[in-house]
Write a protein that holds these residues in place. Structure first.
Motif, PDB file in Angstrom:
ATOM      1  N   ASP A   9       0.875  -1.160   0.000  1.00  0.00           N
ATOM      2  CA  ASP A   9       0.000   0.000   0.000  1.00  0.00           C
ATOM      3  C   ASP A   9       0.926   1.228   0.000  1.00  0.00           C
ATOM      4  OD1 ASP A   9      -2.373   1.599   0.466  1.00  0.00           O
ATOM      5  OD2 ASP A   9      -1.602   1.835   2.506  1.00  0.00           O
ATOM      6  N   SER A  48     -11.745   4.502  -1.013  1.00  0.00           N
ATOM      7  CA  SER A  48     -11.700   5.451  -2.133  1.00  0.00           C
ATOM      8  C   SER A  48     -12.181   6.850  -1.723  1.00  0.00           C
ATOM      9  CB  SER A  48     -12.561   4.955  -3.293  1.00  0.00           C
ATOM     10  OG  SER A  48     -13.922   5.124  -2.964  1.00  0.00           O
ATOM     11  N   SER A 115      -5.289   2.441  -3.453  1.00  0.00           N
ATOM     12  CA  SER A 115      -6.584   2.943  -3.940  1.00  0.00           C
ATOM     13  C   SER A 115      -6.473   4.337  -4.523  1.00  0.00           C
ATOM     14  CB  SER A 115      -7.592   3.047  -2.786  1.00  0.00           C
ATOM     15  OG  SER A 115      -7.718   1.847  -2.108  1.00  0.00           O
TER      16      SER A 115
END
Ligand code: BG6
Ligand code: MG
Length: 212
Positions: A9, A48, A115
């Motif tokens: 991430d 998101s 994301s």
């Protein structure tokens, strides 16, 4: 080798852009008179932009139209990108850079699984693109974490099966995404309080003990 690939991430793992997300959302929430604190912010990790806005608006006294929501999301993103403008190489620690270099030297493939649609800008500002064999981000997915899509695409880009990859995450939504995609997961930061990750990192370089 236990892992052929590691998928990271970005926000809150490679660099601390998570604090900029918080500041930008806080600015919007304050303007709208909506309560927003670090605890609510933790629910936004990995989620998101639009889904994050919906979480913030849970505390709103009134409902907003889709057009208003679009404009709030754009306002937040403008504030966020203004904060990103000041980022540079020093916003990624030596520890992160050295660990990534060592993993690459061991022949492990590395990818980003984020994301964020601002991933390309952040990688460019921090000069981090060269460390990764693949980048999967908010621009190539239709479903945000906890859906595993972003990680499945990253594994695909690396030509590896999920079972051969470790996902590194600071978000509960990201650990869930990794788990449901068939990956093993390592938590850092906030996500270490969660009971689902396979590994918990005290510090980023702990990865060198896991991925050997
Ligand atoms: C994730 C962050 O990496 O990206 C979330 O953890 C953020 O907080 C999401 O909402 C989307 O980011 P962006 O940059 O596309 O608004
Ligand atoms: Mg994160």
């Amino acid at each position: 080798m236990k892992f052929k690939g590691v998928i990271f991430d970005l926000d809150g793992v490679i660099c601390f852009t998570d604090k900029f997300h918080y500041q930008a959302w806080k600015k919007l929430a304050d303007r709208l008179g909506i309560e927003f604190d670090e605890k609510i912010n933790d629910r936004l990790r990995g989620v998101s932009r639009m889904a994050s806005l919906e979480i913030i608006l849970e505390k709103s006294a009134r409902a907003y139209s889709d057009a208003e929501k679009e404009s709030f999301a754009a306002e937040k993103n403008d504030a966020y990108r203004a904060l990103l403008e000041n980022m540079g190489k020093s916003d990624v620690s030596e520890e992160v850079r050295d660990t990534l270099s060592e993993l690459r030297a061991r022949g492990v493939l590395l990818a980003i699984g984020s994301s964020s649609r601002n991933t390309p800008l952040i990688l460019e500002k921090t000069g981090m693109k060269q460390y990764f064999d693949a980048v999967s981000d908010g621009n190539n997915i239709t479903r945000s974490k906890p859906d595993p899509e972003v990680f499945l695409k990253a594994a695909q880009f690396l030509n590896l099966a999920p079972a051969d990859c470790l996902v590194v995450e600071d978000a509960v939504a990201g650990i869930d995404a990794g788990f449901s995609g068939g990956f093993r997961t390592a938590a850092i930061g906030e996500a270490t309080n969660y009971d689902r990750p396979d590994y918990k990192l005290t510090t980023f370089s702990d990865l060198l003990k896991i991925v050997d």
